[in-house]
Design a protein around this motif. Structure first.
Motif, PDB file in Angstrom:
ATOM      1  N   SER A 187      90.583  -7.573  27.297  1.00  0.00           N
ATOM      2  CA  SER A 187      89.474  -7.146  27.773  1.00  0.00           C
ATOM      3  C   SER A 187      89.593  -6.897  29.421  1.00  0.00           C
ATOM      4  CB  SER A 187      88.250  -8.034  27.761  1.00  0.00           C
ATOM      5  OG  SER A 187      88.367  -9.037  28.163  1.00  0.00           O
ATOM      6  N   LEU A 190      90.223  -3.276  30.946  1.00  0.00           N
ATOM      7  CA  LEU A 190      89.165  -2.212  31.161  1.00  0.00           C
ATOM      8  C   LEU A 190      88.729  -2.243  32.585  1.00  0.00           C
ATOM      9  CD1 LEU A 190      86.701  -3.103  28.125  1.00  0.00           C
ATOM     10  CD2 LEU A 190      88.713  -1.403  28.134  1.00  0.00           C
ATOM     11  N   GLN A 191      89.329  -3.053  33.439  1.00  0.00           N
ATOM     12  CA  GLN A 191      89.125  -3.012  34.888  1.00  0.00           C
ATOM     13  C   GLN A 191      89.953  -2.200  35.598  1.00  0.00           C
ATOM     14  OE1 GLN A 191      89.088  -6.952  36.534  1.00  0.00           O
ATOM     15  NE2 GLN A 191      88.288  -7.584  34.310  1.00  0.00           N
ATOM     16  N   TYR A 213      93.983  -1.953  21.828  1.00  0.00           N
ATOM     17  CA  TYR A 213      92.862  -2.175  22.364  1.00  0.00           C
ATOM     18  C   TYR A 213      92.505  -1.096  23.279  1.00  0.00           C
ATOM     19  CZ  TYR A 213      89.212  -4.639  25.131  1.00  0.00           C
ATOM     20  OH  TYR A 213      88.052  -5.164  25.825  1.00  0.00           O
ATOM     21  N   ASN A 217      89.489   1.746  23.234  1.00  0.00           N
ATOM     22  CA  ASN A 217      88.362   1.958  24.123  1.00  0.00           C
ATOM     23  C   ASN A 217      88.649   3.043  24.986  1.00  0.00           C
ATOM     24  OD1 ASN A 217      86.554  -0.725  24.103  1.00  0.00           O
ATOM     25  ND2 ASN A 217      88.588  -1.446  23.542  1.00  0.00           N
ATOM     26  N   LYS A 218      89.318   4.076  24.245  1.00  0.00           N
ATOM     27  CA  LYS A 218      89.613   5.300  25.237  1.00  0.00           C
ATOM     28  C   LYS A 218      88.398   6.048  25.961  1.00  0.00           C
ATOM     29  CE  LYS A 218      90.209   9.426  23.200  1.00  0.00           C
ATOM     30  NZ  LYS A 218      90.596  10.489  22.726  1.00  0.00           N
ATOM     31  N   ASP A 219      87.208   5.953  25.138  1.00  0.00           N
ATOM     32  CA  ASP A 219      86.050   6.778  25.770  1.00  0.00           C
ATOM     33  C   ASP A 219      85.652   5.847  26.850  1.00  0.00           C
ATOM     34  OD1 ASP A 219      86.078   8.582  23.825  1.00  0.00           O
ATOM     35  OD2 ASP A 219      84.589   7.768  22.527  1.00  0.00           O
ATOM     36  N   THR A 220      85.685   4.513  26.902  1.00  0.00           N
ATOM     37  CA  THR A 220      85.367   3.498  27.984  1.00  0.00           C
ATOM     38  C   THR A 220      86.090   3.730  29.159  1.00  0.00           C
ATOM     39  OG1 THR A 220      84.341   1.927  26.360  1.00  0.00           O
ATOM     40  CG2 THR A 220      84.835   1.103  28.564  1.00  0.00           C
ATOM     41  N   LEU A 221      87.539   3.767  28.936  1.00  0.00           N
ATOM     42  CA  LEU A 221      88.376   4.087  30.062  1.00  0.00           C
ATOM     43  C   LEU A 221      88.150   5.557  30.600  1.00  0.00           C
ATOM     44  CD1 LEU A 221      91.094   1.964  28.241  1.00  0.00           C
ATOM     45  CD2 LEU A 221      90.268   1.302  30.327  1.00  0.00           C
ATOM     46  N   TYR A 222      88.173   6.432  29.910  1.00  0.00           N
ATOM     47  CA  TYR A 222      87.823   7.680  30.390  1.00  0.00           C
ATOM     48  C   TYR A 222      86.661   7.850  31.402  1.00  0.00           C
ATOM     49  CZ  TYR A 222      90.990  10.658  27.440  1.00  0.00           C
ATOM     50  OH  TYR A 222      91.860  11.132  26.990  1.00  0.00           O
ATOM     51  N   ALA A 223      85.714   6.939  31.095  1.00  0.00           N
ATOM     52  CA  ALA A 223      84.526   6.965  31.785  1.00  0.00           C
ATOM     53  C   ALA A 223      84.464   5.995  33.073  1.00  0.00           C
ATOM     54  CB  ALA A 223      83.123   6.785  30.982  1.00  0.00           C
ATOM     55  N   THR A 224      85.664   5.027  33.012  1.00  0.00           N
ATOM     56  CA  THR A 224      85.561   4.018  34.130  1.00  0.00           C
ATOM     57  C   THR A 224      85.906   4.578  35.397  1.00  0.00           C
ATOM     58  OG1 THR A 224      86.126   2.583  32.373  1.00  0.00           O
ATOM     59  CG2 THR A 224      86.578   1.647  34.681  1.00  0.00           C
TER      60      THR A 224
END
Length: 405
Positions: A187, A190-191, A213, A217-224
């Motif tokens: 996790s 994701l940072q 992992y 979580n591609k969409d989350t990382l795209y938006a980070t």
């Protein structure tokens, strides 16, 4: 009067030496360390080889600069060692030298303070010298000690990896990378800071737990913020390419194509067609299947034209340059003729460019077709004159060889 003359001479010598770049002493390391102790200086050691092109560039373009010489001559005893000498192998092992040039900054006892490798700009070399002189917290020796004492914070690890990369400490980079991946919760990637580790280390393994992992979580990382699409794509593309290139060594062509198709279920590379063309093309060349190689090149180029003409053009130009320069193709019947066909195809895509005619002249020369080579040279000169350009040396050499055919 006599004292005045002596003073003038001394000032002249000082001014003369200031503009001469780094002054390398013709002594061995033991003598350099002795001089460093006597003069309260450090030792700068340029480890080079006679066959190393970056070594020659550094020697010619960087070591000769006045600002470089002023700093190094003031703070260091400077020496050069040709590492091809058998008696220097223990030194290479002691300082973990794996590429050239390697530049060592040592204290007067021979302890390595800092190390960098490769060609670089003068400003970068000066920055590394300042680290050795007065910034111990940034020195490789200090970072090694902190890591060995158990420090694992992400900011430290990123600094350490960057320093190891500059030092060409590949083995240590792998060890640090694998240890960090094994010890870090998934996790955490994701940072942005932790994700940057993957960008720097290129340590992500295809289909590993961390890889799966991240893909999930591609969409989350795209938006980070601080990661985004470009960083994510770069990390995943690098991982997939490395995996497929490794697989190509052990699989037959059908198995390799199946593995490539499977990889697309996770992620499709932005330059997928060009990558596949190069991957499969290299496989055919390595297995001496030259007819299949040229068919692969033509098939790939046609597929690229339908999607991205610029990519297709670039691919054809790179391929024809490869054909004209790699000695392998001199042993393959019809390779240069095929190169001409590919270059004419590139010309169809991009129009009349001067670079095409140099390539054509060269390939016609290699096939022994003097008339066609001269025709291409004439066209090159005409376009060059229209654009009022200078004739490069490599063109003049080619023209001379064609005329003498």
């Amino acid at each position: 009067m006599k004292n005045t003359v002596v003073t003038i001479i001394l000032l002249f010598i000082i001014q003369l030496s200031k503009g001469q770049g780094i002054k390398f002493e013709n002594i061995d390391l033991k003598q350099a360390l002795e001089q460093a102790k006597k003069n309260d200086k450090l030792v700068f050691l340029d480890c080079y080889t006679s066959w190393c092109a970056p070594c020659k560039l550094l020697d010619k373009n960087v070591f000769t600069q006045e600002k470089v010489g002023d700093l190094f001559n003031l703070h260091f005893i400077n020496i050069k060692l040709n590492m091809e000498q058998e008696e220097l192998r223990p030194l290479a092992q002691n300082y973990r030298i794996s590429s050239y040039p390697t530049l060592l900054f040592l204290d007067a006892n021979g302890k390595m303070l800092h190390k960098v490798a490769g060609n670089m700009k003068a400003e970068d070399l000066l920055n590394f010298a300042h680290i050795a002189i007065s910034e111990p917290e940034k020195q490789l020796n200090t970072l090694n000690k902190r890591y060995n004492e158990g420090e694992r914070g992400i900011v430290f690890i990123l600094d350490y990896m960057e320093t190891l990369k500059y030092a060409s400490e590949r083995t240590m980079m792998v060890q640090v990378s694998q240890s960090f991946l094994n010890e870090t919760e998934k996790s955490a990637f994701l940072q942005a800071e932790v994700f940057d580790f993957l960008l720097l280390s290129k340590a992500l393994t295809y289909k590993s737990d961390v890889y799966n992992y991240i893909v999930d979580n591609k969409d989350t990382l795209y938006a980070t913020n601080g990661i985004g699409k470009d960083k994510f794509n770069h990390v995943i593309c690098t991982c997939i390419k490395s995996h497929l290139q490794n697989q190509a060594r052990n699989l037959d062509i059908d198995e390799l194509k199946n593995v490539v198709e499977q990889s697309k279920t996770d992620f499709k590379l932005s330059n997928q067609l060009m990558f596949e063309a190069e991957l499969f093309g290299n496989w055919y060349l390595q297995h001496q299947q030259y007819d299949n190689w040229i068919n692969q090149i033509k098939t790939s180029a046609n597929a690229m034209v339908a999607v991205n003409k610029e990519a297709a053009y670039l691919f054809l130009i790179q391929t024809t340059y490869h054909i004209s320069k790699d000695p392998l193709f001199k042993t393959i019947d019809g390779a240069f003729d095929e190169g001409i066909i590919l270059l004419l195809k590139a010309q169809e895509i991009a129009g009349d460019k001067i670079s095409h005619y140099y390539g054509l002249a060269n390939l016609y020369y290699l096939t022994g077709n003097k008339a066609k080579a001269l025709e291409s040279i004439k066209r090159y000169e005409h376009i060059n004159q229209e654009h009022k350009g200078q004739i490069p040396e490599h063109f003049l050499k080619l023209k001379s060889k064609v005329v003498e055919m």
